[in-house]
Design an enzyme around this catalytic site. Sequence first.
Site, short mmCIF file in Angstrom:
data_model
loop_
_atom_site.label_atom_id
_atom_site.label_comp_id
_atom_site.label_asym_id
_atom_site.label_seq_id
_atom_site.Cartn_x
_atom_site.Cartn_y
_atom_site.Cartn_z
N CYS A 210 0.84 -1.20 0.00
CA CYS A 210 0.00 0.00 0.00
C CYS A 210 0.88 1.25 0.00
CB CYS A 210 -0.97 -0.04 1.17
SG CYS A 210 -2.34 1.15 1.00
N HIS B 16 -4.14 -4.38 -0.58
CA HIS B 16 -3.79 -4.98 0.70
C HIS B 16 -3.86 -6.51 0.57
CE1 HIS B 16 -3.75 -1.41 3.37
NE2 HIS B 16 -4.58 -0.91 2.46
N GLU C 207 -3.07 -8.67 2.72
CA GLU C 207 -3.53 -9.22 4.00
C GLU C 207 -5.04 -9.17 4.14
OE1 GLU C 207 -3.09 -4.82 4.92
OE2 GLU C 207 -2.19 -6.32 3.58
#
Length: 264
Positions: free
Chosen positions: A97, A216, A218
């Site tokens: 990011c 992202h 994650e």
Amino acid sequence: MQQDTLLTAGQQLTANESPDAETVIIDTGCANLSSVRFAFERLGAKVLVTDDKAKIKAAKRVVLPGVGTAGVAMASLHEKGLVELIQGLTQPVLGVCLGMQMLAAISKERGGKGQDCECLGIIPTDICELDTQLLKAESLPLPHMGWNQLKLTTNSQGANSPNVHPLFAGIEDGSYVYFVHSYRAPLSEFTLAECTYGEGFSAAIGKGNFMGVQFHPEKSAAVGAQILRNFLQMDELQMNEALMNEALQSSSADGQAGAKKADQ
């Protein structure tokens, strides 16, 4: 003050108790450190979160996370004395990011200041705000927040095939990942994957051993997990091969340009 914590299986241990983590997340002081760390832990990785220069330099691979504004994040790196260290890393480095944006030369995200933010200058591209006029014309809100599709590019350096950078091995073209951002890197020769939101922009960029993703991983379910798993399989040898391929591509392009000029 240097801080380091080894994290594995959801537990916190001091680094001196078990100093065998191969993946280091740079402690930039940003708020998303835990989410990135937990994503690697779910894959069974031992992850060290630290701003210790020696531990970062010795790591097998390094993650540069970030949320917030470029100015604040870069100020933190300067305060910790990490800018030149990061610029000189030779192992695989993944920016996530804002971490991806910090790999660029300049960010137009001024954060109330009178000038652009100078970033790490590792990947020669500039970070600008998503085109508000295009977004308005298509009734799209800013920031770009939510799931969107990836288009994998064909000019990825260090690829096992002409189409796939090692970071995206096993990822299908058109896969969905999760974005939260208002600024972006433009499409360029350093684009590894692209996305469209009012305009086309780089969803991932890379140069040599440095790579970054605007989305992202994650928060991107199985696709994000596969991308992180791919990163965990990278080593310095593979990155050296990427640099060699990059140099060969550049040499070939220069040779073709020279031949074309000679024919004119």
